[in-house]
Scaffold this motif. Structure first.
Motif, PDB file in Angstrom:
ATOM      1  N   PRO A 169      27.970 -14.706  -9.631  1.00  0.00           N
ATOM      2  CA  PRO A 169      27.244 -13.959 -10.654  1.00  0.00           C
ATOM      3  C   PRO A 169      28.135 -13.288 -11.700  1.00  0.00           C
ATOM      4  CG  PRO A 169      27.314 -12.737  -8.591  1.00  0.00           C
ATOM      5  CD  PRO A 169      27.988 -14.044  -8.321  1.00  0.00           C
ATOM      6  N   TYR A 170      29.434 -13.133 -11.415  1.00  0.00           N
ATOM      7  CA  TYR A 170      30.249 -12.241 -12.237  1.00  0.00           C
ATOM      8  C   TYR A 170      31.122 -12.974 -13.271  1.00  0.00           C
ATOM      9  CZ  TYR A 170      29.046  -9.252  -8.286  1.00  0.00           C
ATOM     10  OH  TYR A 170      28.370  -8.573  -7.311  1.00  0.00           O
ATOM     11  N   CYS A 212      33.587 -14.895  -9.294  1.00  0.00           N
ATOM     12  CA  CYS A 212      33.406 -14.929 -10.759  1.00  0.00           C
ATOM     13  C   CYS A 212      33.239 -16.371 -11.228  1.00  0.00           C
ATOM     14  CB  CYS A 212      34.611 -14.333 -11.469  1.00  0.00           C
ATOM     15  SG  CYS A 212      34.851 -12.596 -11.067  1.00  0.00           S
ATOM     16  N   GLN A 213      32.295 -16.597 -12.118  1.00  0.00           N
ATOM     17  CA  GLN A 213      32.123 -17.946 -12.670  1.00  0.00           C
ATOM     18  C   GLN A 213      33.106 -18.200 -13.815  1.00  0.00           C
ATOM     19  OE1 GLN A 213      28.751 -18.268 -15.680  1.00  0.00           O
ATOM     20  NE2 GLN A 213      27.873 -16.872 -14.174  1.00  0.00           N
ATOM     21  N   ALA A 214      33.610 -17.116 -14.447  1.00  0.00           N
ATOM     22  CA  ALA A 214      34.503 -17.296 -15.595  1.00  0.00           C
ATOM     23  C   ALA A 214      35.397 -16.080 -15.739  1.00  0.00           C
ATOM     24  CB  ALA A 214      33.676 -17.485 -16.864  1.00  0.00           C
ATOM     25  N   ILE A 215      36.502 -16.275 -16.433  1.00  0.00           N
ATOM     26  CA  ILE A 215      37.340 -15.155 -16.848  1.00  0.00           C
ATOM     27  C   ILE A 215      37.576 -15.304 -18.351  1.00  0.00           C
ATOM     28  CG2 ILE A 215      39.460 -16.386 -16.134  1.00  0.00           C
ATOM     29  CD1 ILE A 215      40.667 -13.568 -15.642  1.00  0.00           C
ATOM     30  N   VAL A 216      37.511 -14.184 -19.045  1.00  0.00           N
ATOM     31  CA  VAL A 216      37.804 -14.205 -20.487  1.00  0.00           C
ATOM     32  C   VAL A 216      39.039 -13.359 -20.696  1.00  0.00           C
ATOM     33  CG1 VAL A 216      36.891 -13.912 -22.802  1.00  0.00           C
ATOM     34  CG2 VAL A 216      35.315 -14.249 -20.902  1.00  0.00           C
ATOM     35  N   THR A 217      40.038 -13.945 -21.317  1.00  0.00           N
ATOM     36  CA  THR A 217      41.312 -13.264 -21.485  1.00  0.00           C
ATOM     37  C   THR A 217      41.846 -13.512 -22.894  1.00  0.00           C
ATOM     38  OG1 THR A 217      43.554 -13.090 -20.595  1.00  0.00           O
ATOM     39  CG2 THR A 217      42.556 -15.257 -20.501  1.00  0.00           C
ATOM     40  N   TYR A 218      42.730 -12.632 -23.322  1.00  0.00           N
ATOM     41  CA  TYR A 218      43.271 -12.776 -24.675  1.00  0.00           C
ATOM     42  C   TYR A 218      44.158 -14.029 -24.768  1.00  0.00           C
ATOM     43  CZ  TYR A 218      45.808 -11.679 -28.932  1.00  0.00           C
ATOM     44  OH  TYR A 218      46.370 -11.756 -30.168  1.00  0.00           O
ATOM     45  N   GLN A 219      45.031 -14.197 -23.784  1.00  0.00           N
ATOM     46  CA  GLN A 219      45.864 -15.392 -23.733  1.00  0.00           C
ATOM     47  C   GLN A 219      46.120 -15.753 -22.278  1.00  0.00           C
ATOM     48  OE1 GLN A 219      49.261 -14.174 -26.069  1.00  0.00           O
ATOM     49  NE2 GLN A 219      48.682 -15.536 -27.733  1.00  0.00           N
TER      50      GLN A 219
END
Ligand code: SF4
Ligand code: SF4
Length: 415
Positions: free
Chosen positions: A293-294, A353-360
């Motif tokens: 879900p995260y 977590c289904q995804a991670i969003v990161t700057y780089q």
């Protein structure tokens, strides 16, 4: 020859037997002068174009949703948008899972041939009966005009070196595949002024190694590619190429230059709903059967995406509620340790977590996270915008609106 039910290998079945291409192979290990995979237009029909790229598990879910009950689809293939053996694990996993789910379907892969020789046993064990290799030249001087580089065993080659490696690997692959009973089709893109007087040599060489079918495809200029200004071959050039190839093996002339996410009969456009289903599945978890879900975010303060994954000391974990997002946890990053353990530990930390969003992000963490089923996005700006995008099935890469600022930049980058 096992050509009875493959519409590309046997023109007699092209009007009755359909195929589905699974777009799971994003990367490529060579660069052809006629290739540009950056476009995503549902109306464009050519190799390298797809509406989305699937993970192996997503590919199976996708197939289950779109497979027609009337048995009109007889072949499932992987034909890009890049090369299936630039990321062989994904290709082999997809093929195995598809075979498990649809045991009677024929499997097929289409490759540039640079590294497929290493995987012939795997393909045979999975039950792949059809392989297509694109051989545009067997003369390195000609091949060097067609490809600009090749990456082989982690090393970059250019010019004649790249051409020599590609040709020798392709010929080795044909031999290996034929020794294991796989039906091999050769695709040759006919490029006027480059290889149009070389087709007979190609056909003679590959036929001597046992290749079964030759498919001479007229070159199609693609915008923003090296050969975008090259003329298409005319009718006489194609007639001559096919006649010359036909002296050495069976020739097919009905290739429809299909998209990497083609569905149905050759030459027909994809049904309208296919692109929507494809996008919907792609934007969900990499393994749609798991509950994840995260979404994890790297951030200095929990408002902006402004931290490099490798430097991040903590991960902000969000979930969607009815109308907003809850911050459910702030997890400390694993202790710094050398090598791959660090990324495996991180993947474990983020397993819900289904995804991670990161700057780089660097290559190794991206590899380990994706291997663990966590999609990795690079983005910047407000966390909320990225979450909006992900939870509504969109790519968050451009989550932060571009501003045309004319003043000097003097902030600290922390909002
Ligand atoms: Fe494009 Fe295929 Fe050539 Fe790779 S091998 S550059 S995907 S045409
Ligand atoms: Fe068959 Fe040509 Fe389409 Fe490939 S591009 S699936 S060979 S018709």
């Amino acid at each position: 020859m096992k050509t009875f039910n493959h519409p590309c290998f046997n023109s007699a079945h092209a009007a009755t037997h359909g195929r589905i291409h699974l777009p799971v192979a994003k990367k490529c290990n060579i660069q052809c002068g006629y290739c540009n995979r950056l476009y995503d237009c549902v109306n464009e029909s050519r190799p390298g174009v797809t509406s989305a790229v699937l993970s192996p598990d997503q590919a199976v879910v996708y197939l289950k949703r779109i497979m027609p009950p009337d048995k009109s689809i007889t072949v499932i293939g992987i034909a890009g948008p890049g090369d299936p053996f630039a990321e062989p694990e994904k290709t082999l996993e997809t093929l195995s899972k598809v075979k498990e789910e649809f045991p009677t379907i024929e499997l097929c892969v289409s490759t540039n041939g640079l590294t497929v020789a290493e995987y012939v046993d795997d393909l045979v064990n999975i039950g792949v009966n059809f392989v297509t290799i694109t051989v545009n030249a067997i003369d390195p001087a000609i091949q060097a005009k067609i490809i600009s580089w090749a990456r082989f065993k982690s090393k970059m080659y250019r010019g004649l070196d790249a051409a020599n490696i590609l040709i020798s690997q392709q010929l080795k692959a044909i031999k290996e595949l034929k020794s294991k009973g796989v039906t091999v089709k050769i695709n040759t893109i006919v490029l006027p002024g480059i290889n149009d007087n070389h087709i007979e040599e190609v056909a003679k060489t590959v036929a001597a190694l046992g290749a079964d079918v030759h498919n001479c495809i007229p070159f199609l200029p693609v915008e923003d590619s090296t050969f975008e200004s090259l003329e298409r071959p005319d009718h006489d050039t194609m007639q001559k190429a096919r006649w010359q190839a036909g002296q050495y093996m069976q020739v097919v002339k009905h290739c429809a230059r299909c998209r990497s996410d083609a569905v149905g009969l050759l030459g027909q456009s994809n049904p309208d709903h296919i692109a929507e289903i494809l996008k919907e599945i792609t934007m969900g978890p990499m393994n749609p059967n798991e509950s994840r879900p995260y979404v994890a975010i790297t951030s200095k303060e929990g408002v902006l995406i402004n931290e490099h994954l490798g430097k991040s000391e903590r991960f902000y974990i969000f979930e969607k509620n009815d109308s907003d997002y809850n911050l459910v946890a702030i997890r400390d990053a694993p202790k710094l340790e050398a090598g791959e353990n660090r990324w495996e530990t991180l993947a474990k930390l983020l397993e819900d977590c289904q995804a991670i969003v990161t700057y780089q992000v660097g290559g190794p963490p991206q590899y380990y996270l994706e291997k663990a089923g966590i999609k990795v996005y690079t983005s910047e700006g407000m966390i909320e915008y990225a979450l909006d995008a992900i939870y509504s099935g969109k790519d968050p890469q451009k989550a932060f609106p571009v501003r045309h600022c004319t003043g000097p930049m003097n902030g600290g980058g922390c909002g």
